[in-house]
Design a protein around this motif. Structure first.
Motif, PDB file in Angstrom:
ATOM      1  N   THR A   1       0.890  -1.215   0.068  1.00 16.41           N
ATOM      2  CA  THR A   1      -0.202   0.353  -0.117  1.00 16.41           C
ATOM      3  C   THR A   1       1.244   1.402   0.259  1.00 16.41           C
ATOM      4  OG1 THR A   1      -0.437   0.054   2.522  1.00 16.41           O
ATOM      5  CG2 THR A   1      -1.771  -1.526   1.422  1.00 16.41           C
ATOM      6  N   ASP A   2       0.559   2.469  -0.215  1.00 18.78           N
ATOM      7  CA  ASP A   2       1.375   3.522   0.045  1.00 18.78           C
ATOM      8  C   ASP A   2       1.566   3.657   2.175  1.00 18.78           C
ATOM      9  OD1 ASP A   2      -1.815   3.872   0.827  1.00 18.78           O
ATOM     10  OD2 ASP A   2      -1.880   5.663  -0.144  1.00 18.78           O
ATOM     11  N   THR A   3       1.611   2.893   2.455  1.00 15.12           N
ATOM     12  CA  THR A   3       2.269   3.007   3.630  1.00 15.12           C
ATOM     13  C   THR A   3       2.990   1.800   4.185  1.00 15.12           C
ATOM     14  OG1 THR A   3      -0.321   2.170   4.634  1.00 15.12           O
ATOM     15  CG2 THR A   3       0.223   4.629   4.972  1.00 15.12           C
ATOM     16  N   VAL A   4       2.726   1.068   4.717  1.00 12.71           N
ATOM     17  CA  VAL A   4       3.329  -0.008   4.863  1.00 12.71           C
ATOM     18  C   VAL A   4       2.032  -1.599   3.902  1.00 12.71           C
ATOM     19  CG1 VAL A   4       4.561   0.833   6.797  1.00 12.71           C
ATOM     20  CG2 VAL A   4       1.507  -0.646   6.820  1.00 12.71           C
ATOM     21  N   TYR A   5       3.347  -2.361   4.131  1.00 12.12           N
ATOM     22  CA  TYR A   5       2.272  -4.401   3.592  1.00 12.12           C
ATOM     23  C   TYR A   5       1.194  -4.327   4.360  1.00 12.12           C
ATOM     24  CZ  TYR A   5       6.023  -4.168  -0.307  1.00 12.12           C
ATOM     25  OH  TYR A   5       6.706  -3.960  -1.616  1.00 12.12           O
ATOM     26  N   GLY A   6       0.270  -4.396   4.045  1.00  7.61           N
ATOM     27  CA  GLY A   6      -1.155  -5.145   4.457  1.00  7.61           C
ATOM     28  C   GLY A   6      -1.031  -6.446   3.817  1.00  7.61           C
ATOM     29  N   VAL A   7      -1.964  -7.465   4.994  1.00  8.61           N
ATOM     30  CA  VAL A   7      -2.578  -8.609   4.566  1.00  8.61           C
ATOM     31  C   VAL A   7      -3.737  -8.590   4.710  1.00  8.61           C
ATOM     32  CG1 VAL A   7      -2.463  -9.190   7.065  1.00  8.61           C
ATOM     33  CG2 VAL A   7      -2.516 -10.515   5.672  1.00  8.61           C
ATOM     34  N   GLY A   8      -5.129  -9.215   3.728  1.00 12.54           N
ATOM     35  CA  GLY A   8      -5.747  -8.945   3.401  1.00 12.54           C
ATOM     36  C   GLY A   8      -6.932  -9.980   2.720  1.00 12.54           C
ATOM     37  N   ALA A   9      -7.912  -9.805   2.666  1.00 10.00           N
ATOM     38  CA  ALA A   9      -8.939 -11.389   2.592  1.00 10.00           C
ATOM     39  C   ALA A   9      -9.897 -10.357   2.001  1.00 10.00           C
ATOM     40  CB  ALA A   9      -8.953 -11.870   3.899  1.00 10.00           C
ATOM     41  N   ASP A  10     -11.348 -11.519   1.502  1.00 10.45           N
ATOM     42  CA  ASP A  10     -12.211 -10.886   1.099  1.00 10.45           C
ATOM     43  C   ASP A  10     -12.902 -10.875   2.063  1.00 10.45           C
ATOM     44  OD1 ASP A  10     -14.903 -10.294  -0.659  1.00 10.45           O
ATOM     45  OD2 ASP A  10     -14.972 -12.309  -0.479  1.00 10.45           O
ATOM     46  N   ALA A  11     -13.367  -9.091   2.443  1.00 11.55           N
ATOM     47  CA  ALA A  11     -14.614  -8.302   2.705  1.00 11.55           C
ATOM     48  C   ALA A  11     -15.739  -9.626   3.339  1.00 11.55           C
ATOM     49  CB  ALA A  11     -14.606  -7.186   2.498  1.00 11.55           C
TER      50      ALA A  11
ATOM     51  N   GLY B   1     -13.361  -6.915  -5.846  1.00 13.89           N
ATOM     52  CA  GLY B   1     -13.785  -5.873  -4.685  1.00 13.89           C
ATOM     53  C   GLY B   1     -13.239  -6.030  -3.258  1.00 13.89           C
ATOM     54  N   PRO B   2     -13.894  -4.773  -1.703  1.00 11.17           N
ATOM     55  CA  PRO B   2     -13.829  -4.645  -1.070  1.00 11.17           C
ATOM     56  C   PRO B   2     -12.982  -6.150  -0.346  1.00 11.17           C
ATOM     57  CG  PRO B   2     -15.305  -3.746  -0.726  1.00 11.17           C
ATOM     58  CD  PRO B   2     -15.244  -5.058  -2.450  1.00 11.17           C
ATOM     59  N   MET B   3     -11.773  -5.216   0.771  1.00 10.06           N
ATOM     60  CA  MET B   3     -11.013  -6.373   1.217  1.00 10.06           C
ATOM     61  C   MET B   3     -10.776  -5.933   2.370  1.00 10.06           C
ATOM     62  SD  MET B   3      -7.700  -7.821  -1.432  1.00 10.06           S
ATOM     63  CE  MET B   3      -7.363  -8.109  -0.037  1.00 10.06           C
ATOM     64  N   ALA B   4     -10.613  -7.138   3.440  1.00  9.78           N
ATOM     65  CA  ALA B   4     -10.644  -6.473   4.755  1.00  9.78           C
ATOM     66  C   ALA B   4      -8.631  -6.785   4.837  1.00  9.78           C
ATOM     67  CB  ALA B   4     -10.677  -7.875   5.385  1.00  9.78           C
ATOM     68  N   VAL B   5      -7.723  -5.130   4.894  1.00 12.21           N
ATOM     69  CA  VAL B   5      -6.950  -5.139   5.516  1.00 12.21           C
ATOM     70  C   VAL B   5      -6.078  -5.093   6.187  1.00 12.21           C
ATOM     71  CG1 VAL B   5      -4.673  -4.770   3.635  1.00 12.21           C
ATOM     72  CG2 VAL B   5      -6.502  -4.948   2.391  1.00 12.21           C
ATOM     73  N   THR B   6      -5.367  -4.839   6.876  1.00 12.85           N
ATOM     74  CA  THR B   6      -4.853  -5.082   8.129  1.00 12.85           C
ATOM     75  C   THR B   6      -2.721  -5.434   8.428  1.00 12.85           C
ATOM     76  OG1 THR B   6      -4.569  -4.762  10.539  1.00 12.85           O
ATOM     77  CG2 THR B   6      -4.841  -6.618   9.791  1.00 12.85           C
ATOM     78  N   THR B   7      -2.061  -4.235   8.952  1.00  8.67           N
ATOM     79  CA  THR B   7      -1.028  -4.333   8.639  1.00  8.67           C
ATOM     80  C   THR B   7      -0.221  -5.668   8.761  1.00  8.67           C
ATOM     81  OG1 THR B   7      -0.925  -2.739   9.713  1.00  8.67           O
ATOM     82  CG2 THR B   7       1.018  -3.427   9.439  1.00  8.67           C
ATOM     83  N   ALA B   8       0.075  -6.334   7.866  1.00  9.05           N
ATOM     84  CA  ALA B   8       1.522  -7.547   7.565  1.00  9.05           C
ATOM     85  C   ALA B   8       1.572  -7.631   8.704  1.00  9.05           C
ATOM     86  CB  ALA B   8       1.626  -7.328   5.841  1.00  9.05           C
ATOM     87  N   ASN B   9       1.607  -8.096   9.680  1.00  9.14           N
ATOM     88  CA  ASN B   9       2.822  -8.150  10.945  1.00  9.14           C
ATOM     89  C   ASN B   9       2.169  -8.668  12.082  1.00  9.14           C
ATOM     90  OD1 ASN B   9       1.768  -5.405  11.433  1.00  9.14           O
ATOM     91  ND2 ASN B   9       2.902  -6.158  13.393  1.00  9.14           N
ATOM     92  N   LYS B  10       3.017  -9.741  12.824  1.00 12.72           N
ATOM     93  CA  LYS B  10       2.228 -10.362  13.925  1.00 12.72           C
ATOM     94  C   LYS B  10       2.447  -9.201  15.235  1.00 12.72           C
ATOM     95  CE  LYS B  10       2.055 -14.989  13.304  1.00 12.72           C
ATOM     96  NZ  LYS B  10       1.537 -15.903  13.598  1.00 12.72           N
ATOM     97  N   VAL B  11       1.956  -9.808  15.480  1.00 12.36           N
ATOM     98  CA  VAL B  11       1.017  -8.695  16.854  1.00 12.36           C
ATOM     99  C   VAL B  11       2.646  -8.781  17.559  1.00 12.36           C
ATOM    100  CG1 VAL B  11      -0.328  -8.309  19.256  1.00 12.36           C
ATOM    101  CG2 VAL B  11      -1.474  -8.542  17.058  1.00 12.36           C
ATOM    102  N   GLY B  12       2.481  -7.115  17.870  1.00 14.29           N
ATOM    103  CA  GLY B  12       4.055  -6.672  18.785  1.00 14.29           C
ATOM    104  C   GLY B  12       5.488  -6.846  18.205  1.00 14.29           C
ATOM    105  N   GLN B  13       5.488  -7.052  16.454  1.00 11.30           N
ATOM    106  CA  GLN B  13       6.070  -7.274  16.092  1.00 11.30           C
ATOM    107  C   GLN B  13       5.891  -5.710  15.165  1.00 11.30           C
ATOM    108  OE1 GLN B  13       7.623 -10.891  14.184  1.00 11.30           O
ATOM    109  NE2 GLN B  13       6.430 -11.838  15.499  1.00 11.30           N
TER     110      GLN B  13
END
Length: 214
Positions: A32-42, A135-147
């Motif tokens: 993305t234009d910020t960091v990399y994201g991990v995503g799935a079909d919303a 179409g719309p994707m659920a996407v969040t930062t591609a990291n494990k929590v705490g990393q």
């Protein structure tokens, strides 16, 4: 599998593979234009659950949704506030996340949304190409929590490994600053998180917007 989208032929193969994976309910990592994201079909509940499990986050915490066009936002809400429309027109595609009340008729299960969803249109050609196909994707930062948030697909793969089907590499993220988050569900728009889009620029578009913490 990791595809290097900096090479034209591999980019085309990678995007096709990512589109197929998302439509099959699997996870992809994309720039993305910020960091990399991990995503799935919303709209695929088991894929959203897999997304949360891969990151190690609470299933009840709803992920943001990325869209491939400004007009997609209209289809996600019952009624789009004037401020949301003005902000999207001014800053999309870009690093601005807008929290809106989603339409109650949507057939998705993102977690405990409270009727609200955070939506963004990213300014990255690879991400937009995938989003326009699936179409719309659920996407969040591609990291494990705490990393650390990954700035390359390889860094994301080091953390998420085989939980993700396709990794799209597009080089180091140019601006790893997080997106600015604005909530337009109340009477007055409010900044929830300061980020890449400064408050002053938001206020130029929506003069009555409240700063974060106010």
């Amino acid at each position: 599998m990791l595809y290097d989208c900096r090479a034209v032929a591999e980019r085309d193969r990678g995007i096709a593979a990512a589109v197929e994976a998302v439509k099959s309910g699997e996870l992809v990592v994309l720039p993305t234009d910020t960091v990399y994201g991990v995503g799935a079909d919303a709209f695929t509940p088991h894929a959203v659950t897999a997304l949360q499990n891969a990151r190690g986050v609470d299933r009840r915490v709803a992920p943001p949704v990325l869209v491939g066009s400004r007009h997609t936002l209209d289809g996600l809400v019952y009624s789009l506030p004037k401020a949301a429309r003005e902000l999207a027109d001014a800053f999309w595609p870009g690093a601005l996340t807008i929290v809106v009340e989603h339409s109650p008729s949507l057939q998705w299960d993102l977690g405990e949304t409270g009727g609200r969803v955070a939506v963004r249109m990213p300014l990255h050609p690879v991400a937009l190409e995938v989003l326009r196909e699936v179409g719309p994707m659920a996407v969040t930062t591609a990291n494990k929590v705490g990393q650390a948030a990954p700035v390359t697909a390889e860094e994301a793969r080091d953390q998420l490994e085989y939980a993700v089907r396709i990794y799209l590499e597009a080089g180091v993220a140019h601006d790893p600053a997080p997106s600015t988050i604005v909530d337009v569900t109340g009477d007055v728009p409010r900044v929830l998180r300061d980020g890449a889009v400064p408050y002053g620029k938001l206020r130029d578009v929506v003069p009555d917007i409240l700063a974060a913490g106010s």
